[in-house]
Enzyme design. Structure first.
Site, PDB file in Angstrom:
ATOM      1  N   SER A  68       0.408  -0.836  -0.167  1.00  0.00           N
ATOM      2  CA  SER A  68      -0.029   0.223  -0.014  1.00  0.00           C
ATOM      3  C   SER A  68       0.407   1.315  -0.340  1.00  0.00           C
ATOM      4  O   SER A  68       0.345   2.036  -0.406  1.00  0.00           O
ATOM      5  CB  SER A  68      -1.220  -0.095   0.833  1.00  0.00           C
ATOM      6  N   ALA A 163      -5.274  -1.052  -2.404  1.00  0.00           N
ATOM      7  CA  ALA A 163      -3.949  -0.999  -1.717  1.00  0.00           C
ATOM      8  C   ALA A 163      -4.757  -0.413  -0.160  1.00  0.00           C
ATOM      9  O   ALA A 163      -6.360  -0.202  -0.340  1.00  0.00           O
ATOM     10  CB  ALA A 163      -3.079   1.121  -1.912  1.00  0.00           C
ATOM     11  N   LYS A 164      -5.042  -0.444   1.075  1.00  0.00           N
ATOM     12  CA  LYS A 164      -5.173  -0.257   1.989  1.00  0.00           C
ATOM     13  C   LYS A 164      -5.385   1.155   2.084  1.00  0.00           C
ATOM     14  O   LYS A 164      -4.706   1.965   3.134  1.00  0.00           O
ATOM     15  CB  LYS A 164      -5.570  -0.814   2.958  1.00  0.00           C
ATOM     16  N   CYS A 165      -6.231   1.872   1.738  1.00  0.00           N
ATOM     17  CA  CYS A 165      -6.002   3.407   1.611  1.00  0.00           C
ATOM     18  C   CYS A 165      -7.051   3.542   2.072  1.00  0.00           C
ATOM     19  O   CYS A 165      -8.276   3.619   1.718  1.00  0.00           O
ATOM     20  CB  CYS A 165      -5.729   4.068   0.113  1.00  0.00           C
ATOM     21  N   TYR A 169     -11.808   3.904   1.304  1.00  0.00           N
ATOM     22  CA  TYR A 169     -13.310   3.925   2.666  1.00  0.00           C
ATOM     23  C   TYR A 169     -14.213   5.041   2.497  1.00  0.00           C
ATOM     24  O   TYR A 169     -15.310   4.639   2.926  1.00  0.00           O
ATOM     25  CB  TYR A 169     -12.366   3.879   3.545  1.00  0.00           C
TER      26      TYR A 169
END
Ligand code: PMP
Length: 312
Positions: A68, A163-165, A169
């Protein structure tokens, strides 16, 4: 202000354990780009390990954090080993002996540039987070009435879906709020091509004719650690075939069973989609088998999968 955030009196921030209530960043700070990871640690199921928690698939989660960071052009100012040590220290400082959720966060520093922030706070908040798979199986007695959101999942040529951006969310929040507004429990997305993508914070698995089917990474999903664990253990350990391929909306409606999978959601049966019952609107037999086996892995009771656990 409460001294504990979900039971977390202490967290780790920029190299030191501090009181959670002192983990502050200024509201003047613009948060355009930042990343995080979501990891769980479980109380060891065996007697000797009582009171100890084991982190599920630490290496896979931490690799995803680095991935990420690379996609977003962020340099993490610590090593993987330092973050593991920081996680252990934080669990110890809080005297956690329950299942916990670990959420390493990279948060831009206000002074380091708007879109091109170079410096990031590194935080590791950890809090109590009980399993949904334990006694009473809350997710198994509840209904998860799901809608296909009118919002599409962000295509990965517009936002880094893999990616855990944090910013991704906002897309999840729009769909979750739509579901809540319409009186449903959860939402799932189609991708920009119209194929099934994922949930707001979990991947989706359909069960048809005794086989698991889940969308590919090219359907704008996060590369879920839970999903890849299931793809490995279902065929290898349980003899349940699993296939990765695109699923159409209509095909999803025709599932014998369907469930969400993820670190937080664990295995959550989907009981209806857009008002169409899935199976008999209860968790189905394959979902139950997967959930029970997964719970065993998390508790350290499956010898073959003990290498997925890192002592905290
Ligand atoms: N998709 C999204 C959007 C998520 O936020 C999550 C939770 N991290 C997942 C899928 C599931 O991923 P994992 O199994 O790694 O928790």
């Amino acid at each position: 202000m409460s001294t504990a955030f979900h039971g977390a009196k202490y967290c780790w921030m920029d190299g030191a354990i501090i009181e959670t209530e002192k983990a502050l960043v200024t509201a003047m700070n613009e948060v355009y780009l930042g990343i995080f990871e979501g990891i769980k640690a479980y109380v060891a199921g065996d007697v000797l390990g009582k009171g100890r928690v084991d982190i599920f698939r630490w290496e896979s989660h931490i690799e995803r954090l680095w991935h990420s960071a690379a996609v977003c052009g962020i340099t993490i100012p610590y090593t993987r080993e330092q973050l593991l040590e920081a996680t252990r220290e934080t669990i110890k400082a809080n005297e956690f002996t329950t299942n916990v959720y670990i959420q390493p966060r990279l948060w831009p520093k206000s002074s380091s540039g708007r879109f091109v922030a170079k410096e990031f706070h590194t935080l590791i908040p950890i809090w109590n987070f009980n399993t949904l798979l334990g006694k009473g199986n809350p997710r198994f007695s509840e209904k998860t009435r799901t809608i296909v959101s009118s919002w599409r999942r962000i295509p990965s040529d517009a936002m880094p879906a893999q990616a855990k951006c944090w910013a991704n969310y906002a897309n999840s929040a729009l769909a979750a709020r739509e579901a809540a507004r319409l009186g449903y429990d959860a939402a799932l997305f189609l991708d920009s091509r119209g194929f099934v993508s994922e949930g707001t914070g979990a991947c989706v698995v359909s069960v048809r004719d005794g086989k698991l089917i889940t969308p590919p990474v090219t359907a704008s999903i996060l590369e879920s650690v839970t999903r890849s664990s299931i793809l490995e253990f279902a065929p290898e350990d349980l003899g349940i075939p699993a296939e990765v391929r695109d699923i159409s909306r209509v095909e999803l409606y025709a599932s014998d069973e369907a469930f969400f999978c993820g670190t937080g959601w664990e295995i959550t049966p989907i009981t209806s989609i857009d008002g169409i019952p899935i199976g008999n609107e209860q968790h189905g037999p394959l979902t139950q088998r997967i959930a029970e086996y997964y719970a065993g892995i998390l508790a350290g009771n499956v010898e073959k999968r003990k290498n997925w656990l890192t002592p905290a």
